[in-house]
Design an enzyme around this catalytic site. Sequence first.
Site, mmCIF file in Angstrom:
data_model
loop_
_atom_site.group_PDB
_atom_site.id
_atom_site.type_symbol
_atom_site.label_atom_id
_atom_site.label_comp_id
_atom_site.label_asym_id
_atom_site.label_seq_id
_atom_site.Cartn_x
_atom_site.Cartn_y
_atom_site.Cartn_z
ATOM 1 N N SER B 22 17.211 -23.744 37.130
ATOM 2 C CA SER B 22 18.670 -23.713 37.154
ATOM 3 C C SER B 22 19.242 -25.013 37.724
ATOM 4 O O SER B 22 18.734 -25.559 38.702
ATOM 5 C CB SER B 22 19.138 -22.539 38.009
ATOM 6 O OG SER B 22 20.550 -22.494 38.051
ATOM 7 N N GLY B 72 27.609 -28.095 44.475
ATOM 8 C CA GLY B 72 28.579 -27.068 44.843
ATOM 9 C C GLY B 72 28.875 -26.081 43.736
ATOM 10 O O GLY B 72 29.963 -25.499 43.674
ATOM 11 N N CYS B 130 21.569 -20.989 47.498
ATOM 12 C CA CYS B 130 22.236 -22.278 47.322
ATOM 13 C C CYS B 130 22.721 -22.784 48.669
ATOM 14 O O CYS B 130 23.497 -22.101 49.346
ATOM 15 C CB CYS B 130 23.418 -22.173 46.363
ATOM 16 S SG CYS B 130 24.258 -23.768 46.175
ATOM 17 N N LYS B 165 16.051 -15.829 43.385
ATOM 18 C CA LYS B 165 15.625 -17.175 43.789
ATOM 19 C C LYS B 165 15.730 -17.297 45.302
ATOM 20 O O LYS B 165 16.816 -17.197 45.882
ATOM 21 C CB LYS B 165 16.475 -18.250 43.111
ATOM 22 C CG LYS B 165 15.879 -19.659 43.307
ATOM 23 C CD LYS B 165 16.479 -20.656 42.329
ATOM 24 C CE LYS B 165 15.787 -22.004 42.388
ATOM 25 N NZ LYS B 165 16.358 -22.957 41.412
ATOM 26 N N THR B 193 16.004 -25.339 47.020
ATOM 27 C CA THR B 193 15.918 -26.596 47.764
ATOM 28 C C THR B 193 15.913 -26.375 49.270
ATOM 29 O O THR B 193 16.411 -25.364 49.770
ATOM 30 C CB THR B 193 17.102 -27.502 47.415
ATOM 31 O OG1 THR B 193 18.312 -26.775 47.636
ATOM 32 C CG2 THR B 193 17.040 -27.952 45.964
ATOM 33 N N GLY B 265 12.345 -28.756 37.384
ATOM 34 C CA GLY B 265 13.757 -29.054 37.593
ATOM 35 C C GLY B 265 14.044 -30.534 37.655
ATOM 36 O O GLY B 265 14.251 -31.188 36.627
#
Lengths: 253, 304
Positions: B22, B72, B130, B165, B193, B265
Amino acid sequence: MLELTAIVAEVRHPTAHYRVIGFHAPAIAEPVRAGQFVNVLLRPGPLLRRPFSVYSAVGGVVEIIYRPVGEGTALLADLKEGDRVSLLGPLGRPFEFDPDWDSVALVSGGLGVAPMLLAARDARDAGLRVTWVHGARTVTELSPESAGDRSVIATDDGSAGHHGSAVAAVPDGVGGVLACGPNRMLAAVAARWPDAQVAVETYMGCGTGVCLGCAVPLRAGGYDRACKEGPVYRAADVDWEALPSHLHYAAGA
Amino acid sequence: MSVDMAVDVGELNLRGPVVAASGTFGYGTEVPLLERRALGAIVSKGIFLRPRIGNPPPRIVETPSGMLNAIGLQGPGVEALIRDYCPQWAAWDFPVLVNINGESAVEYGELAARLDGVPGVAGFEINVSCPNVEQGGMYFGNDPRAAAEVTAAVRRRTRLPIWVKLTPMVSDIAVIARACESAGADGLSAVNTFVGMSIDLHTYRPRLAFRTGGLSGPAIRPMAVHLAHQAARAVRIPVIGVGGIVSADDALEFLVAGCSAVQVGTATFADPRAIARVHDGIAAHLEARGLSSLAELPRYLPRD
């Protein structure tokens, strides 16, 4: 848009300040138009590609102009004739030439000269008279090469040409204005010619529109992508207050 | 190549084990040089119910063997997704999972309900990891009760496959992994991340306007392999390994460490053909070892 392996065709050092490197890449050199860029992969080298405006495209060779200021450009400087790199391009939206213009001013500051040789070519192809306006901090940082029917030089310290900015040195009466340089300079362009077309510089991840890293803030709100909708914008459409003016690898920014 | 690369990830049958991560493949529709033959699946850019403009620039900065991003979750919102992208996905011969985001468990559930049954939507990846949004995001992913609540809220609204995720920013990923499994997840993507920061010594300020960003790329790979392995040991549902994969060998590390599939990714940014290259490299490795299918790859997955 293509991804191809290109052989280094030539390396030039037109001044101590600038370097030019040419890649044999006819499939990019043929279609490329002024304002578009290539994304260069250096291996071994940094993780991401490095974007460069196409400086010239003659005889199947795509040239870029740069200053060795960071990791990527230092590796570029090490390349020799015959070395191979991967190029992605041509990328981005080019300058557009209004059929109502009879002349155009190409306004560049420092490394902002990068798209202007091609812009001069495309302008001549469109039948326009070209006024070349180029500025730098000082005489040694001026680009060595120019094109056009009339050439105007400016330096911040007055060591050559007009004493002051390239923007201030543009004569009245030009039809269209195309500009590239530090974002601060482009903000001044926007103030004088809202309809000028400017090529902005941003940090860039992929160069192909998927990462959304190269966000350009718009006056109308929101962001779009320098690599896809840009890097050429109508000057008044960019929110210059919100566009970072300082890129740590950018020359003269 | 005669190697059977197909893999079942829960109820999803993938033609190969390499999935587009993603945020690195957009919505799959404007990817240059798309090589469909090698795509196991695509996970879409993260979507919210409503449009989001994303964070101010600079949004990315390169770091040693990696990059920080703070995009964002810029996106057009779910209605534009359904209008502009889902019809294209419906014609593709590989599944597209939608990465869904919300500021509350209810919002995640509403997104799933809205997308459930839309042609082209094959499943969901719940983003509870995120690091670049003020509300929600990683908050849900580092609390097992919140992660389970979000997973359950989505599970109640869809029968499509759900992957969650996971964030690496936890002290024990096994706890979160088990909480998601118990709440009805069909798979786990491990990992998102790592939170990082980089300072500009010209301005004495953070390089990213958001101050912090998510670190991806080869810099995180050994940590990601370890976390994916820990997650795989903790649950019975498939784990999809993600974090810094550039080469086939990188992907094979995740697969041997217990993952059923992998996501590529950041590597795609530098090499638009990265997914095909990794896919072909895995096949070549299997063939060179005399294995006729991916299923025969030895795994290192001791159960406690």
